[in-house]
Design an enzyme around this catalytic site. Structure first.
Site, short mmCIF file in Angstrom:
data_model
loop_
_atom_site.label_atom_id
_atom_site.label_comp_id
_atom_site.label_asym_id
_atom_site.label_seq_id
_atom_site.Cartn_x
_atom_site.Cartn_y
_atom_site.Cartn_z
N SER A 231 0.83 -1.22 0.00
CA SER A 231 0.00 0.00 0.00
C SER A 231 0.86 1.26 0.00
CB SER A 231 -0.99 0.00 1.17
OG SER A 231 -0.36 -0.36 2.37
N HIS A 261 -2.06 -8.93 1.91
CA HIS A 261 -1.75 -7.67 2.63
C HIS A 261 -2.89 -7.43 3.63
CE1 HIS A 261 0.16 -3.94 3.41
NE2 HIS A 261 -0.22 -3.24 2.36
N HIS A 307 5.71 -13.01 7.62
CA HIS A 307 5.84 -11.60 7.23
C HIS A 307 7.03 -11.45 6.30
CE1 HIS A 307 6.05 -7.22 7.54
NE2 HIS A 307 4.79 -7.31 7.90
N ARG A 316 2.69 -5.54 17.33
CA ARG A 316 1.29 -5.11 17.27
C ARG A 316 0.38 -6.26 17.71
NH1 ARG A 316 1.20 -3.30 11.18
NH2 ARG A 316 2.11 -5.39 11.10
N ASP A 362 -2.46 -9.41 11.93
CA ASP A 362 -3.76 -9.90 11.46
C ASP A 362 -4.20 -11.19 12.13
OD1 ASP A 362 -3.99 -7.78 9.66
OD2 ASP A 362 -2.73 -8.79 8.21
N1 HAX Z 1 1.56 -20.24 5.79
C1 HAX Z 1 2.01 -21.08 4.82
N2 HAX Z 1 3.02 -20.80 4.02
C2 HAX Z 1 3.66 -19.64 4.22
C3 HAX Z 1 3.29 -18.73 5.23
C4 HAX Z 1 2.18 -19.07 6.02
N3 HAX Z 1 1.70 -18.27 6.97
N4 HAX Z 1 4.12 -17.67 5.21
C5 HAX Z 1 4.98 -17.88 4.19
N5 HAX Z 1 4.69 -19.06 3.59
C6 HAX Z 1 5.31 -19.62 2.40
C7 HAX Z 1 5.08 -18.66 1.23
O1 HAX Z 1 3.78 -18.86 0.67
C8 HAX Z 1 6.20 -19.04 0.30
O2 HAX Z 1 5.83 -20.23 -0.37
P1 HAX Z 1 6.15 -20.40 -1.96
O3 HAX Z 1 7.63 -20.20 -2.08
O4 HAX Z 1 5.68 -21.77 -2.24
O5 HAX Z 1 5.35 -19.33 -2.66
C9 HAX Z 1 7.33 -19.36 1.28
O6 HAX Z 1 6.70 -19.67 2.55
C10 HAX Z 1 8.32 -18.24 1.50
O7 HAX Z 1 7.63 -17.11 1.92
P2 HAX Z 1 8.35 -16.03 2.87
O8 HAX Z 1 9.59 -15.58 2.19
O9 HAX Z 1 8.44 -16.57 4.26
O10 HAX Z 1 7.25 -14.88 2.92
P3 HAX Z 1 6.94 -13.78 1.84
O11 HAX Z 1 7.76 -12.59 2.17
O12 HAX Z 1 7.00 -14.31 0.46
O13 HAX Z 1 5.42 -13.49 2.16
C11 HAX Z 1 3.51 -13.14 3.51
C12 HAX Z 1 5.01 -12.85 3.33
C13 HAX Z 1 2.97 -12.26 4.62
C14 HAX Z 1 2.76 -12.81 2.21
C15 HAX Z 1 3.34 -14.65 3.86
O14 HAX Z 1 3.99 -14.93 5.08
C16 HAX Z 1 1.89 -15.07 3.94
O15 HAX Z 1 1.27 -15.39 2.92
N6 HAX Z 1 1.30 -15.09 5.19
C17 HAX Z 1 -0.10 -15.39 5.36
C18 HAX Z 1 -0.95 -14.20 4.97
C19 HAX Z 1 -0.81 -13.05 5.95
O16 HAX Z 1 -0.87 -13.23 7.16
N7 HAX Z 1 -0.62 -11.82 5.43
C20 HAX Z 1 -0.54 -10.60 6.24
C21 HAX Z 1 0.85 -10.04 6.38
C22 HAX Z 1 0.86 -8.76 7.18
C23 HAX Z 1 0.34 -7.64 6.35
O17 HAX Z 1 0.89 -7.19 5.36
N8 HAX Z 1 -0.79 -7.15 6.74
O18 HAX Z 1 -1.35 -6.18 6.00
#
Ligand code: HAX
Length: 428
Positions: A231, A261, A307, A316, A362
């Site tokens: 964002s 996000h 994250h 938080r 979240d």
């Molecule tokens: N559950 C399962 N798998 C997960 C995971 C989780 N909570 N967190 C990361 N992974 C996986 C990713 O999907 C990725 O898999 P692929 O390589 O197969 O695509 C792998 O682990 C490596 O990811 P990472 O490097 O640890 O994390 P990223 O920086 O790529 O992504 C995310 C960060 C927040 C998007 C990710 O941890 C996620 O999808 N979490 C769940 C959704 C979530 O809680 N989002 C909110 C984040 C906070 C925010 O921005 N709020 O607005």
């Protein structure tokens, strides 16, 4: 007569400009890092290519706003956070009263806005409604009018600040109006004597002192998360084209609407409720382990965990948890959130690819909202957006003040990478 915030910025901005000029003149050609192919292909993760002075996210400490860890700011109001983000200082009582007055003076919602929102189909997502609302308000932009009249560059920040104050002043009533429309109830009038967050809480129609306290905490904790998240980055890019605040903030909120996000808080509560329904209550840790492993095997993420930057429990999350311990300790949803915390990190640690196995904000916020009767999940990201608009606005004003240029990184093609990047020695 400019308000105290305007006067403070007037005094501060020349220093920011000098510092930027000095950096450019004395260190402009120095390198601060290199970029790897894995970063180019991986969402630029960890690539240092942006400046953000409002806050930073430390992998080990989480959000730090102007040098102060967010855990130490949990008792502050969103208005105090806005002043801090923008100026780097905590507002004293008189300064804060002045800012609140500035917001009150701008809070009136033009009637056409309600007509626009009421014309949307009833099943429009509340985040889409919020974004549409900000775009509809764009006709109010002082920046755009002054720009068309030939405003000099060094005054851009003043009308941008005016747009931001207008936008932030109206945001609680707009967002609450969207909620009331969403649940098919009449709007509730603003009570200008209340603080920004307390007025928002009462306009939502959810009474009680505890809920007002939760809203204050919620709107404070979500206010900013440095400059590279979807964002903030989006808002910055759009703003860099000198699109006004209404365009830039609306664009940022469109990014916040994504499930990876801001929408994660909605997904996260769905997930907790699914667990409750599946087990008819709070499951045992053993039941939860097998449920989670099954979910991961089906290629689904565990919402609320992980994250892109953090490598510890999000402070938080900890601040919300303290609130929950105090006010919702015996709530079923809160017990499930707690049980997830006991089990998820150990499971995610077993997945080598996951960088951060810890809960983010979240993982918990939705269960607290649910406890107080705010049960429309698809509205949760709007709350996030109301808060995050504080940081997006502060970042936009600062960028206008220091004259950041239009964003234009260079892209390369996949075949360029194949042709120009040598294969690493250990692979060949
Ligand atoms: N559950 C399962 N798998 C997960 C995971 C989780 N909570 N967190 C990361 N992974 C996986 C990713 O999907 C990725 O898999 P692929 O390589 O197969 O695509 C792998 O682990 C490596 O990811 P990472 O490097 O640890 O994390 P990223 O920086 O790529 O992504 C995310 C960060 C927040 C998007 C990710 O941890 C996620 O999808 N979490 C769940 C959704 C979530 O809680 N989002 C909110 C984040 C906070 C925010 O921005 N709020 O607005």
């Amino acid at each position: 007569m400019p308000g105290i915030l305007q006067a403070k910025l007037q005094e501060t901005i020349p220093g920011w400009r000098r510092q930027r000029l000095e950096l450019l003149q004395t260190r402009g050609e120095e390198r601060i890092g290199e970029i790897k192919v894995s970063q180019v292909l991986g969402g630029l993760r960890g690539a240092q290519g942006l400046v953000c002075d409002t806050s930073e996210v430390s992998p080990t400490q989480g959000l730090i706003v102007r040098g102060i860890p967010i855990g130490e700011l949990a008792s502050k109001s969103p208005e105090e956070m806005f002043y801090l983000l923008l100026t780097g200082e905590l507002a004293s009582g008189a300064v804060l009263n002045d800012l609140r007055q500035e917001l009150r003076q701008r809070a009136l919602i033009p009637d056409y806005l309600w007509k626009v929102l009421e014309a949307l189909p009833r099943d429009t997502h509340p985040m889409a409604m919020l974004s549409v609302a900000l775009l509809a308000l764009e006709r109010e932009s002082v920046f755009r009018r002054h720009y068309e009249d030939g405003m000099p560059k060094d005054q851009y920040w003043e009308s941008t600040l005016e747009d931001c104050l207008q936008l932030l002043a109206k945001l609680p009533a707009v967002a609450a109006g969207i909620y009331r429309l969403h649940i098919g109830r009449p709007r509730i009038a603003s009570r200008p004597e209340l603080e920004w967050s307390a007025d928002f809480a009462q306009m939502l129609g959810i009474g009680g002192e505890e809920f007002a306290k939760l809203m204050r905490l919620y709107l404070t904790l979500h206010c900013d998360h440095e400059g590279g998240n979807v964002s903030a980055f989006t808002s910055h890019t759009v703003g860099s084209a000198l699109s006004d605040a209404y365009y830039a903030i609306s664009a940022g909120l469109n990014g916040l609407a994504g499930p990876l996000h801001g929408l994660a808080n909605q997904e996260s509560l769905h997930f907790v409720l699914d667990i409750q329904n599946h087990f008819g209550g709070a499951p045992s840790e053993a039941q939860l382990r097998s449920y989670l492993k099954d979910r991961l095997q089906h290629g689904q993420v565990i919402p609320g965990y992980g994250h892109a930057v953090l490598r510890v429990t999000d402070p938080r999350y900890t601040a919300f948890h303290k609130f929950g311990e105090r006010y919702c300790r015996n709530e079923m949803m809160f017990s499930i959130v707690d049980r997830l915390f006991a089990v998820v990190p150990e499971i995610l640690k077993q997945q080598a690819k996951v960088q951060d196995p810890w809960p983010n904000v979240d993982a918990i916020s939705g269960s607290l909202l649910y406890h107080y009767g705010l049960k429309e999940f698809d509205y949760y990201t709007v709350l996030f957006g109301v808060s995050r608009a504080l940081g997006l606005c502060a970042q936009l004003v600062i960028n206008r003040a220091v004259g950041t240029p239009i964003m234009r990184p260079k892209s390369v093609s996949t075949s360029w990478l194949m042709e120009h990047v040598p294969v690493a020695a250990h692979v060949s």
